[in-house]
Design a protein around this motif. Structure first.
Motif, PDB file in Angstrom:
ATOM      1  N   MET A   2       4.846   1.859   0.239  1.00 39.82           N
ATOM      2  CA  MET A   2       5.528   2.776  -0.686  1.00 39.82           C
ATOM      3  C   MET A   2       5.412   4.179  -0.118  1.00 39.82           C
ATOM      4  SD  MET A   2       7.261   2.688  -3.383  1.00 39.82           S
ATOM      5  CE  MET A   2       7.984   3.866  -4.499  1.00 39.82           C
ATOM      6  N   THR A   3       6.550   4.781   0.156  1.00 42.24           N
ATOM      7  CA  THR A   3       6.570   6.123   0.736  1.00 42.24           C
ATOM      8  C   THR A   3       7.225   7.101  -0.231  1.00 42.24           C
ATOM      9  OG1 THR A   3       8.717   5.787   1.782  1.00 42.24           O
ATOM     10  CG2 THR A   3       6.772   5.125   3.055  1.00 42.24           C
ATOM     11  N   LYS A   4       7.102   8.371   0.066  1.00 41.71           N
ATOM     12  CA  LYS A   4       7.706   9.377  -0.809  1.00 41.71           C
ATOM     13  C   LYS A   4       9.224   9.352  -0.721  1.00 41.71           C
ATOM     14  CE  LYS A   4       6.970  13.133   2.462  1.00 41.71           C
ATOM     15  NZ  LYS A   4       6.335  14.420   2.694  1.00 41.71           N
ATOM     16  N   GLY A  57      -2.186   2.974  -8.384  1.00 36.40           N
ATOM     17  CA  GLY A  57      -1.231   3.445  -7.382  1.00 36.40           C
ATOM     18  C   GLY A  57       0.124   2.795  -7.594  1.00 36.40           C
ATOM     19  N   SER A  58       1.133   3.349  -6.968  1.00 36.10           N
ATOM     20  CA  SER A  58       2.502   2.883  -7.199  1.00 36.10           C
ATOM     21  C   SER A  58       2.703   1.416  -6.820  1.00 36.10           C
ATOM     22  CB  SER A  58       3.506   3.777  -6.463  1.00 36.10           C
ATOM     23  OG  SER A  58       3.154   3.896  -5.104  1.00 36.10           O
ATOM     24  N   SER A  59       2.139   0.964  -5.716  1.00 35.50           N
ATOM     25  CA  SER A  59       2.311  -0.441  -5.324  1.00 35.50           C
ATOM     26  C   SER A  59       1.675  -1.381  -6.353  1.00 35.50           C
ATOM     27  CB  SER A  59       1.696  -0.693  -3.946  1.00 35.50           C
ATOM     28  OG  SER A  59       2.367   0.052  -2.963  1.00 35.50           O
ATOM     29  N   THR A  86      -3.360  -4.896  -2.898  1.00 36.55           N
ATOM     30  CA  THR A  86      -2.903  -3.510  -2.931  1.00 36.55           C
ATOM     31  C   THR A  86      -4.080  -2.581  -2.653  1.00 36.55           C
ATOM     32  OG1 THR A  86      -3.223  -3.219  -5.314  1.00 36.55           O
ATOM     33  CG2 THR A  86      -1.087  -4.075  -4.588  1.00 36.55           C
ATOM     34  N   ASP A  87      -3.765  -1.349  -2.328  1.00 35.56           N
ATOM     35  CA  ASP A  87      -4.814  -0.427  -1.903  1.00 35.56           C
ATOM     36  C   ASP A  87      -5.551   0.272  -3.032  1.00 35.56           C
ATOM     37  OD1 ASP A  87      -2.518   1.057  -2.487  1.00 35.56           O
ATOM     38  OD2 ASP A  87      -2.690   2.364  -0.751  1.00 35.56           O
ATOM     39  N   THR A 147       0.820  -1.210   0.000  1.00 28.21           N
ATOM     40  CA  THR A 147       0.000   0.000   0.000  1.00 28.21           C
ATOM     41  C   THR A 147       0.858   1.265   0.000  1.00 28.21           C
ATOM     42  OG1 THR A 147      -0.021   0.128   2.417  1.00 28.21           O
ATOM     43  CG2 THR A 147      -1.767  -1.198   1.374  1.00 28.21           C
ATOM     44  N   HIS A 148       0.182   2.375   0.009  1.00 27.87           N
ATOM     45  CA  HIS A 148       0.832   3.660   0.218  1.00 27.87           C
ATOM     46  C   HIS A 148       1.143   3.818   1.703  1.00 27.87           C
ATOM     47  CE1 HIS A 148      -1.186   4.398  -3.654  1.00 27.87           C
ATOM     48  NE2 HIS A 148      -0.187   5.238  -3.867  1.00 27.87           N
ATOM     49  N   GLY A 149       2.283   4.372   2.001  1.00 26.92           N
ATOM     50  CA  GLY A 149       2.647   4.664   3.387  1.00 26.92           C
ATOM     51  C   GLY A 149       2.611   3.436   4.279  1.00 26.92           C
TER      52      GLY A 149
END
Length: 139
Positions: free
Chosen positions: A35-37, A69-71, A64-65, A8-10
């Protein structure tokens, strides 16, 4: 028991796992990726790929979320490059709980992912609309 990666994100994946464990107990078969910035796409891909390569992909489900999204995009790239895990997006708690409670050795990954899709969709309910309909029907 299936191998599971939440990507996921963050820190959302870690929080989903912690919340599921609060409800059902320890879930050692779930690994998390956030996945973080601070991570580049290359770093994220390497990290996620190393998690995947440590598992039996025929028995691996990645949740995944968010589509796009990036993931999800990293996982899609890995599938396109020859990896063979199952990938579902739109992770929500009903989906995750269906996974951990419905997993069994006699259930195929395909059967389980179909159940997860349904659980994820069924978990989205417009409560306000239901209340208004109930009030209208009782009037």
């Amino acid at each position: 028991m299936k191998n599971i990666i939440l990507a996921t994100h963050g820190d959302l994946s870690y929080e989903f796992k912690a919340t599921a464990e609060l409800i059902v107990g320890s879930l050692p078969n779930i690994k998390c990726f956030g996945m973080t910035k601070e991570k580049s796409a290359t770093q994220g891909k390497k990290e996620l790929e190393s998690l995947i390569e440590a598992m039996d992909e025929s028995n691996l489900i990645i949740l995944t979320d968010m589509y796009g999204g990036s993931s999800t995009n990293i996982c899609t790239e890995l599938l396109l490059s020859g990896h063979e895990f199952s990938l579902l997006t739109g992770l929500n708690l009903p989906m995750l709980l269906a996974l951990v409670s419905g997993d069994s050795s006699d259930k195929s990954v395909s059967e389980l992912t179909s159940e997860l899709e349904e659980a994820g969709i069924s978990g989205v309910i417009n409560v306000g609309k239901k209340i208004k309909e109930r009030i209208k029907n009782n009037a």
